[in-house]
Every structure is written in structure tokens, then in C-alpha cells.
Scaffold this active site. Sequence first.
Site, PDB file in Angstrom:
ATOM      1  N   CYS A 218      35.439 -37.618  -1.675  1.00 30.62           N
ATOM      2  CA  CYS A 218      34.047 -37.211  -1.901  1.00 30.62           C
ATOM      3  C   CYS A 218      33.415 -38.058  -3.016  1.00 30.62           C
ATOM      4  CB  CYS A 218      33.989 -35.707  -2.148  1.00 30.62           C
ATOM      5  SG  CYS A 218      32.386 -35.036  -1.702  1.00 30.62           S
TER       6      CYS A 218
ATOM      7  N   HIS B  38      36.969 -32.808   1.176  1.00 27.09           N
ATOM      8  CA  HIS B  38      37.868 -32.367   0.093  1.00 27.09           C
ATOM      9  C   HIS B  38      39.224 -31.965   0.680  1.00 27.09           C
ATOM     10  CE1 HIS B  38      35.263 -31.821  -3.567  1.00 27.09           C
ATOM     11  NE2 HIS B  38      34.336 -32.022  -2.640  1.00 27.09           N
TER      12      HIS B  38
ATOM     13  N   GLU C 187      41.901 -31.356  -0.764  1.00 33.27           N
ATOM     14  CA  GLU C 187      42.732 -30.613  -1.722  1.00 33.27           C
ATOM     15  C   GLU C 187      42.441 -29.112  -1.708  1.00 33.27           C
ATOM     16  OE1 GLU C 187      39.985 -32.100  -2.311  1.00 33.27           O
ATOM     17  OE2 GLU C 187      38.908 -31.212  -3.984  1.00 33.27           O
TER      18      GLU C 187
HETATM   19  N1  GLN Z   1      27.219 -35.298  -3.982  1.00 32.83           N
HETATM   20  C1  GLN Z   1      28.255 -35.629  -4.928  1.00 32.83           C
HETATM   21  C2  GLN Z   1      27.998 -36.994  -5.547  1.00 32.83           C
HETATM   22  O1  GLN Z   1      27.035 -37.613  -5.273  1.00 32.83           O
HETATM   23  C3  GLN Z   1      29.625 -35.611  -4.301  1.00 32.83           C
HETATM   24  C4  GLN Z   1      29.982 -34.206  -3.915  1.00 32.83           C
HETATM   25  C5  GLN Z   1      31.439 -33.908  -3.990  1.00 32.83           C
HETATM   26  O2  GLN Z   1      32.233 -34.668  -4.556  1.00 32.83           O
HETATM   27  N2  GLN Z   1      31.802 -32.754  -3.509  1.00 32.83           N
HETATM   28  O3  GLN Z   1      28.785 -37.426  -6.324  1.00 32.83           O
END
Ligand code: GLN
Length: 190
Positions: free
Chosen positions: A78, A171, A173
Site C-alpha cells: 500500500c 494489506h 498483513e
Molecule cells: N492512501 C495512502 C497513501 O497515499 C495509502 C493507504 C494505505 O497504505 N493503506 O499513502
Amino acid sequence: MRIGVLALQGAFAKHEAALSSLGEATLQVRTPAQLAEVDALVMPGGESTTMSRLLVTSELFEPLHERIAEGMPVFGTCAGMILLATDVLDGRPDQRSFAAIDIAVRRNGYGRQIDSFETDIAVDGLDEPFHAVFIRAPRVESVGVDVEVLAEHEGVPVLARHGVVFVASFHPELTGDARLHAAFLQSIRR
Ligand code: GLN
């Protein structure tokens, strides 16, 4: 082999739990000295703009950039994926990334109405689907020719790899399923 988890911000504790469940010794990385102790690094989800800023203020950005360039295995999820991408769309102008894998990602690219969702995805190398949780996830808009796409959701890559650099827009995890952590470890040990 010691696996570090970048612990400046975000969902690092659950990554440690996933790695521990596989019997791995993990180390939280917040300083250049801690980075020097690890052989591979997981970069968690959270907020990429904040992580970028904290990487600079903690003086981790440059040494981490060097380690990645030297071939240290990394798994970015992410926000961690955003930090590893060559191109960040809709980022903040001062946001930095390591350009470790040739992908263009759009921050929060799944749109506001579905900015969090869960779905089962088929992953190359896994017999059973993986339950993927997307939270304000980055959307991959393009991948370079050297990038191996390991999973897609509705035709969009969500798990990819270039050599020892692995990225997921979800994610892995959060669901108590450590198969992707195991796959990362297995492929970097080969
Ligand atoms: N939207 C977040 C960002 O721009 C990422 C979201 C996440 O890691 N769950 O960093």
C-alpha cells in the site's frame, strides 16, 4: 537472515506478527543503525506522504535508497508500494519515492466511494485465493516490461515483482494469512 519492518508510521505491527508467525526474527527499523542490521525490509501501509517526510527527517531516506539500489530485498504494501514506485500520480509535490520498481501508481486511485474494499484474488504460485484488503489503496496505472504481475483485480495489477522488489496495493498483513510474506521470504532465499 534478519527481516526489518519499517516502523516510522502505519501498519507495521501486523507485519511483524505475520513474520513472527513464520518463525522469523524481525527488527523495527527507525534509524540508519537499525537499517544496517537487517537483510531485507518490509515497508508497510500507512500514509506515504508522512512516511516520505519521516524518512527524510530520520535520515533514513538516503541509506535506504542505497541499500535498495544495492539489491536489498523489499516488500512494500500500500503506502509502501507508493514509496517503491518509479512514478507517483496524485502525490504531494514534495513526496519522494525510491523508484525501485517500474510502475506508475495513483494514490487513492480506487476512488472515494470504494476507497476501502475486500476481495479474494488469485495469486500466481498460491493454490487458494488470497483475501485482499484494500484501504485507500494506490491503483497501478502502468507497469514496465520487466515487471512481473503476480495478481490482478479487475484487470489491474495489485501484486507485482521486479527481482527482489515486491509490491502489493493491498494489506496482506491484516487477515492472519502469512502466505505472501512466506512467498517473499522463499523467493529472496533462493
Ligand atoms: N492512501 C495512502 C497513501 O497515499 C495509502 C493507504 C494505505 O497504505 N493503506 O499513502
